[in-house]
Design a protein around this motif. Sequence first.
Motif, PDB file in Angstrom:
ATOM      1  N   ASN A  91       1.245 -14.756 -11.211  1.00 51.72           N
ATOM      2  CA  ASN A  91       1.726 -15.380 -10.182  1.00 51.72           C
ATOM      3  C   ASN A  91       2.283 -14.322  -8.454  1.00 51.72           C
ATOM      4  OD1 ASN A  91       4.395 -15.506  -9.792  1.00 51.72           O
ATOM      5  ND2 ASN A  91       5.273 -17.377  -9.980  1.00 51.72           N
ATOM      6  N   SER A  92       2.473 -12.468  -8.864  1.00 52.73           N
ATOM      7  CA  SER A  92       2.873 -11.440  -8.952  1.00 52.73           C
ATOM      8  C   SER A  92       1.810 -10.835  -9.342  1.00 52.73           C
ATOM      9  CB  SER A  92       4.200 -11.842  -8.665  1.00 52.73           C
ATOM     10  OG  SER A  92       4.617  -9.805  -7.925  1.00 52.73           O
ATOM     11  N   CYS A  93       1.120  -9.480  -8.885  1.00 52.53           N
ATOM     12  CA  CYS A  93       0.068  -8.535  -8.942  1.00 52.53           C
ATOM     13  C   CYS A  93       0.646  -7.379  -8.356  1.00 52.53           C
ATOM     14  CB  CYS A  93      -0.547  -9.628  -9.931  1.00 52.53           C
ATOM     15  SG  CYS A  93      -1.180 -10.386 -10.721  1.00 52.53           S
ATOM     16  N   VAL A  94       1.254  -6.118  -9.244  1.00 52.76           N
ATOM     17  CA  VAL A  94       0.188  -4.432  -7.742  1.00 52.76           C
ATOM     18  C   VAL A  94      -0.256  -4.160  -8.600  1.00 52.76           C
ATOM     19  CG1 VAL A  94       2.826  -4.971  -6.962  1.00 52.76           C
ATOM     20  CG2 VAL A  94       2.543  -3.552  -9.062  1.00 52.76           C
ATOM     21  N   GLU A  95      -1.388  -3.265  -7.921  1.00 51.91           N
ATOM     22  CA  GLU A  95      -1.886  -2.239  -8.306  1.00 51.91           C
ATOM     23  C   GLU A  95      -1.568  -1.019  -7.473  1.00 51.91           C
ATOM     24  OE1 GLU A  95      -6.382  -3.359  -9.297  1.00 51.91           O
ATOM     25  OE2 GLU A  95      -6.697  -2.987  -7.440  1.00 51.91           O
ATOM     26  N   TRP A 111       1.965   9.238  -6.979  1.00 51.78           N
ATOM     27  CA  TRP A 111       2.513   7.417  -6.542  1.00 51.78           C
ATOM     28  C   TRP A 111       3.761   7.896  -6.067  1.00 51.78           C
ATOM     29  CZ3 TRP A 111       0.209   4.776 -11.523  1.00 51.78           C
ATOM     30  CH2 TRP A 111      -0.916   4.827 -11.226  1.00 51.78           C
ATOM     31  N   LYS A 112       4.694   8.757  -6.982  1.00 50.93           N
ATOM     32  CA  LYS A 112       5.786   8.088  -6.213  1.00 50.93           C
ATOM     33  C   LYS A 112       6.388   8.549  -5.465  1.00 50.93           C
ATOM     34  CE  LYS A 112      10.780  10.108  -8.316  1.00 50.93           C
ATOM     35  NZ  LYS A 112      11.414  10.668  -9.040  1.00 50.93           N
ATOM     36  N   ASN A 113       5.393   9.690  -4.730  1.00 55.15           N
ATOM     37  CA  ASN A 113       6.235  10.287  -3.111  1.00 55.15           C
ATOM     38  C   ASN A 113       5.272   9.317  -2.474  1.00 55.15           C
ATOM     39  OD1 ASN A 113       7.719  11.952  -4.178  1.00 55.15           O
ATOM     40  ND2 ASN A 113       6.220  13.401  -4.869  1.00 55.15           N
ATOM     41  N   SER A 114       4.422   8.393  -2.478  1.00 53.73           N
ATOM     42  CA  SER A 114       3.218   7.228  -1.586  1.00 53.73           C
ATOM     43  C   SER A 114       4.419   6.004  -1.450  1.00 53.73           C
ATOM     44  CB  SER A 114       2.246   7.190  -2.233  1.00 53.73           C
ATOM     45  OG  SER A 114       1.425   6.143  -1.542  1.00 53.73           O
ATOM     46  N   LYS A 115       4.829   6.152  -0.415  1.00 57.10           N
ATOM     47  CA  LYS A 115       5.827   4.217  -0.274  1.00 57.10           C
ATOM     48  C   LYS A 115       4.985   3.226  -1.197  1.00 57.10           C
ATOM     49  CE  LYS A 115       8.721   1.704   3.313  1.00 57.10           C
ATOM     50  NZ  LYS A 115       9.002   1.838   4.643  1.00 57.10           N
ATOM     51  N   GLY A 116       4.174   2.981  -0.617  1.00 64.27           N
ATOM     52  CA  GLY A 116       3.931   1.761  -1.198  1.00 64.27           C
ATOM     53  C   GLY A 116       3.611   2.004  -2.556  1.00 64.27           C
ATOM     54  N   HIS A 117       2.520   2.863  -2.962  1.00 60.65           N
ATOM     55  CA  HIS A 117       2.580   3.212  -4.398  1.00 60.65           C
ATOM     56  C   HIS A 117       4.150   3.227  -5.492  1.00 60.65           C
ATOM     57  CE1 HIS A 117      -1.084   4.731  -3.479  1.00 60.65           C
ATOM     58  NE2 HIS A 117      -1.672   4.057  -4.227  1.00 60.65           N
ATOM     59  N   ASP A 118       4.657   3.932  -4.421  1.00 62.16           N
ATOM     60  CA  ASP A 118       6.099   3.529  -4.912  1.00 62.16           C
ATOM     61  C   ASP A 118       6.727   2.284  -5.160  1.00 62.16           C
ATOM     62  OD1 ASP A 118       8.388   5.326  -6.288  1.00 62.16           O
ATOM     63  OD2 ASP A 118       9.240   4.283  -4.246  1.00 62.16           O
ATOM     64  N   GLN A 119       6.696   1.140  -4.098  1.00 63.94           N
ATOM     65  CA  GLN A 119       7.066   0.701  -4.095  1.00 63.94           C
ATOM     66  C   GLN A 119       5.999  -0.396  -5.859  1.00 63.94           C
ATOM     67  OE1 GLN A 119       6.164  -0.853  -0.294  1.00 63.94           O
ATOM     68  NE2 GLN A 119       8.250  -0.264   0.439  1.00 63.94           N
ATOM     69  N   ASN A 120       5.267  -0.313  -5.489  1.00 66.22           N
ATOM     70  CA  ASN A 120       4.771  -1.282  -6.317  1.00 66.22           C
ATOM     71  C   ASN A 120       5.079  -0.979  -8.069  1.00 66.22           C
ATOM     72  OD1 ASN A 120       3.053  -1.944  -4.621  1.00 66.22           O
ATOM     73  ND2 ASN A 120       1.333  -1.232  -5.432  1.00 66.22           N
ATOM     74  N   MET A 121       5.688   0.695  -8.165  1.00 70.88           N
ATOM     75  CA  MET A 121       6.434   1.161  -9.645  1.00 70.88           C
ATOM     76  C   MET A 121       7.213   0.402  -9.672  1.00 70.88           C
ATOM     77  SD  MET A 121       4.400   4.748 -10.482  1.00 70.88           S
ATOM     78  CE  MET A 121       5.944   5.372  -8.962  1.00 70.88           C
ATOM     79  N   VAL A 122       8.595  -0.034  -8.460  1.00 69.72           N
ATOM     80  CA  VAL A 122       9.284  -0.564  -8.881  1.00 69.72           C
ATOM     81  C   VAL A 122       9.964  -1.619  -7.962  1.00 69.72           C
ATOM     82  CG1 VAL A 122      10.447   1.724  -8.922  1.00 69.72           C
ATOM     83  CG2 VAL A 122      10.221   0.866  -6.813  1.00 69.72           C
ATOM     84  N   ALA A 123       8.476  -2.365  -8.068  1.00 69.38           N
ATOM     85  CA  ALA A 123       8.848  -3.776  -7.935  1.00 69.38           C
ATOM     86  C   ALA A 123       9.244  -4.802  -8.690  1.00 69.38           C
ATOM     87  CB  ALA A 123       7.079  -4.687  -7.664  1.00 69.38           C
ATOM     88  N   ASP A 124      10.136  -4.814  -8.614  1.00 69.15           N
ATOM     89  CA  ASP A 124      11.452  -5.803  -9.792  1.00 69.15           C
ATOM     90  C   ASP A 124      11.083  -7.639 -10.003  1.00 69.15           C
ATOM     91  OD1 ASP A 124      11.842  -7.432  -7.287  1.00 69.15           O
ATOM     92  OD2 ASP A 124      13.886  -7.253  -6.969  1.00 69.15           O
ATOM     93  N   ASP A 125      10.035  -7.717  -9.520  1.00 68.61           N
ATOM     94  CA  ASP A 125       9.599  -9.036 -10.585  1.00 68.61           C
ATOM     95  C   ASP A 125       8.721  -8.688 -11.386  1.00 68.61           C
ATOM     96  OD1 ASP A 125       7.947  -8.249  -8.411  1.00 68.61           O
ATOM     97  OD2 ASP A 125       6.459 -10.234  -8.319  1.00 68.61           O
TER      98      ASP A 125
END
Length: 144
Positions: A91-95, A111-125
């Motif tokens: 019920n929750s996915c990132v890419e 990815w780390k230096n791109s806000k959206g990509h960074d958020q995906n890598m550290v999504a807590d769920d």
Amino acid sequence: MKTVAAVILSIFLLTSPAFAFDTVASLDDSSHFIKQLLNYINHYRETKRLKPLSVDGGLTLLAQNHTADMQRKSILSHDLFEERFKKSGHNSCVENVGWNYQSPKELFEAWKNSKGHDQNMVADDIRRAGISRIGTYVTFFACN
């Protein structure tokens, strides 16, 4: 003579600190590239006090299919993300996707230096991930 030069270059690449694992992995060894990329992501998650991601075979297959599609079409895209998401059963996915990065570290840093990509890598769920690399195309698909 060419064989001797190739052996010397291989020894240099494998033993030189300047050419650590990233450079060796970028010599078209996708499994090492994928493992190292996941290691970078998990280490980064740990610095944020998040649980590491485990490899999921089903998510890996979805990532592989998407990566193959990008390579076949010669495009970088998130086309059909909703379809992959539904097929995942989560019920929750990132890419995150990438193209033409020479090493796992280079891709991770982008990815780390791109806000959206960074958020995906550290999504807590998210807890599980599938990563695929075909040619120079990469897909990171992670879900809860």
